[in-house]
Every structure is written in structure tokens, then in C-alpha cells.
Design an enzyme around this catalytic site. Structure first.
Site, short mmCIF file in Angstrom:
data_model
loop_
_atom_site.label_atom_id
_atom_site.label_comp_id
_atom_site.label_asym_id
_atom_site.label_seq_id
_atom_site.Cartn_x
_atom_site.Cartn_y
_atom_site.Cartn_z
N PRO A 2 63.32 25.90 46.59
CA PRO A 2 62.03 26.55 46.80
C PRO A 2 62.15 27.70 47.80
O PRO A 2 62.73 27.55 48.87
CB PRO A 2 61.16 25.42 47.37
CG PRO A 2 61.79 24.16 46.85
CD PRO A 2 63.26 24.46 46.82
N GLU A 3 61.63 28.86 47.41
CA GLU A 3 61.66 30.03 48.28
C GLU A 3 60.26 30.27 48.83
O GLU A 3 59.35 29.46 48.63
CB GLU A 3 62.20 31.23 47.51
CG GLU A 3 63.64 31.02 47.04
CD GLU A 3 64.27 32.27 46.43
OE1 GLU A 3 63.70 33.36 46.59
OE2 GLU A 3 65.32 32.15 45.79
N HIS A 92 62.66 8.75 44.03
CA HIS A 92 62.95 9.77 45.04
C HIS A 92 61.73 10.09 45.93
O HIS A 92 61.73 11.10 46.62
CB HIS A 92 63.43 11.05 44.37
CG HIS A 92 64.68 10.86 43.55
ND1 HIS A 92 65.88 10.45 44.11
CD2 HIS A 92 64.89 10.99 42.22
CE1 HIS A 92 66.80 10.36 43.16
NE2 HIS A 92 66.23 10.69 42.01
N ARG A 110 67.48 15.37 46.15
CA ARG A 110 68.75 15.68 46.82
C ARG A 110 68.74 15.35 48.31
O ARG A 110 69.79 15.42 48.96
CB ARG A 110 69.09 17.16 46.62
CG ARG A 110 69.28 17.53 45.16
CD ARG A 110 69.86 18.90 45.04
NE ARG A 110 70.02 19.31 43.64
CZ ARG A 110 70.63 20.42 43.25
NH1 ARG A 110 71.13 21.25 44.14
NH2 ARG A 110 70.73 20.72 41.97
#
Length: 271
Positions: A2-3, A92, A110
Site C-alpha cells: 500500500p502506497e 490473518h 505477511r
């Protein structure tokens, strides 16, 4: 990863759901993300009212009424969802920030993101204190960029992605802004002219604003606070389009690597 547009999209989604609300605690299913989560987070949050939800670079800042701040970074695969608190967690779903009958759920396959409790002035936190100007603020323009580029031999794209120069211009949007400004990503930053820096600063702002309006980009698993994906990837001019014709001139888009990151450009439109 994500930016800035994805983080800003998330901020805009959760801000009206959190502002003025009182945390009732937290549930830590997996306390080890990029850095360990404070084991006393539930106790620190309980009873604290959310003053506002801000953003600095790619960090979400949940500011509390006692002066503390919860710093959240989405890492490579993190997302936040506003859900009923009794929604069964999936594999997750690592952290719930409780808001009575609802929660803000942090999901991160992750586990490279972060949830950090900052009890003091957040602007002095080690992760934020040395950051450069925000690209959408009045603190960043062509003059600032031109000054930062002087004497640098590094590629201009690498300089744009340096958070000491300007924050939040990640790989996708650096590629797109450079195309919009007509500047090749491999050009040494010190050779980029004053006029080109003016165009480039304006292109960065315009590209980020367009991406925010589109809800960011969904390349893998980014969604906003209600699970809606972003759509800016449908408007890419060069990113991920190597071997395809440029939308402007039909020349084939080329691909190279700079600093271990993929870079895409049109050899005709960008010089």
C-alpha cells in the site's frame, strides 16, 4: 505494498467511523508484526476517545484524547476493516481494536506491518521525525524538488522515492508521475532541469490525487475500510505495461530495474 493513496483512502474510510468514539480495549491474536505490539495495548486503549485520524507519509495516526497516538503501518499486505466485534476472525486477522459492538480489525498475511503505541508527541517518534515534506502539502513544490536534486547522481526515480526528499511517493506513483512529466526514470537527478522539476512536482500531486479519487490501486489484496478495492490500476499509463503500446504515442513501453524496483517508461515520451 500500500502506497500513499491506499493509506489515505484507508484514513478517509476509518476517520468518520472512529472520530469521537471510545476504545473499549483490544484483542491481540498475533502480537508479533514487524515489531512486537505493546502487550498492554488493550489496557492503554480502554476508555480513550479518538480525537482524530491523521496520516503522515504511509503511517496512519489515531490520535487519542490523552495525547497518545496509535501509529499503524500497513506494511506489504495489511488492511483495516470496520466490522461487528463478534465477526469470526480469519487466519490473518491479527488484531482487533475494540469499539463496543464494533471493532477495527487489522489483517496482514505477511505480518510486515506495524501497530505501535506512542505515549508522547508523535512528531518526535523515530519513524516520523526525519521524514520529508508531504507531496500534497504547500511544503512541497518544484522549487523544493529542484533544490533536493542538485548535485545528485542517483536516478530521479530513486530520489523521488527517498522519504527524506518527499514522503509517500512509492514505486507505482513515481513511475506514473515521471511519465506525466515527460522525465525518464533513469535520468540522474542533478540533470533534471528547474522546469522539469516544476512539471514533476505538479505531476506527483495530480497523480496522487487521481489515485486517491479512484480509491488507490488493488494489485494483490488492498481494500478500504468496508472491503472495497481500489481501481487506479485501470488508469496506469506505464506501470506494468512493458511491451505494450504507449497510450500517447504507441511506442512500446520499456522496463528496467532501479534499486531493485521495477521501472516502466516510454522511450519516446520521456527523455
Amino acid at each position: 505494498m500500500p502506497e500513499l493513496p491506499e493509506v489515505e483512502t484507508t484514513r478517509r474510510g476509518v476517520a468518520p467511523l472512529l472520530t469521537g468514539r471510545i476504545f473499549t480495549g483490544a484483542v491481540l491474536r498475533q502480537p508479533r508484526l514487524r515489531w512486537p505490539i505493546d502487550p498492554e495495548l488493550a489496557e492503554r486503549l480502554a476508555g480513550r476517545r479518538v480525537r482524530q485520524v491523521a496520516r503522515r507519509a504511509k503511517y496512519l495516526l489515531i490520535e487519542l484524547d490523552d495525547g497518545a497516538t496509535l501509529i499503524i503501518h500497513l506494511g506489504m499486505s495489511g488492511s483495516l476493516r470496520h466490522l461487528p466485534a463478534d465477526t469470526p476472525p480469519e487466519r490473518h486477522d491479527h488484531v482487533d481494536l475494540l469499539l463496543g459492538e464494533h471493532c477495527l480489525r487489522y489483517r496482514d498475511p505477511r505480518r510486515f506491518g506495524a501497530i505501535l503505541y506512542c505515549p508522547g508527541p508523535v512528531e518526535l517518534h523515530p519513524l516520523l521525525v526525519k521524514l520529508g515534506p508531504e507531496p500534497l502539502s504547500d511544503d512541497f513544490d518544484g522549487e523544493v524538488l529542484f533544490a533536493a536534486c542538485r548535485g545528485k547522481t542517483a536516478p530521479i526515480k530513486t530520489v523521488l522515492m527517498d522519504n527524506h526528499v518527499v514522503v509517500g511517493v512509492g514505486n507505482i506513483y513515481a513511475n506514473e508521475a515521471l511519465f506525466a512529466a515527460g522525465v525518464r526514470p533513469t535520468r540522474p537527478a542533478g540533470q533534471v532541469s528547474h522546469e522539469e522539476c516544476q512539471r514533476l512536482a505538479a505531476a506527483i500531486r495530480a497523480t496522487l490525487l487521481r489515485a486517491i479519487e479512484a480509491g488507490g490501486s488493488t494489485l494483490r489484496d488492498f481494500t478500504d475500510a468496508i472491503g472495497k478495492p481500489g481501481y487506479f490500476q485501470q488508469h496506469y499509463a506505464v506501470y506494468g505495461r512493458d511491451g505494450l503500446p504507449c497510450h500517447a504515442c504507441a511506442t512500446l513501453v520499456q522496463h528496467t530495474r532501479l534499486g531493485q524496483r521495477s521501472s516502466f517508461y516510454c522511450p519516446h515520451c520521456q527523455t
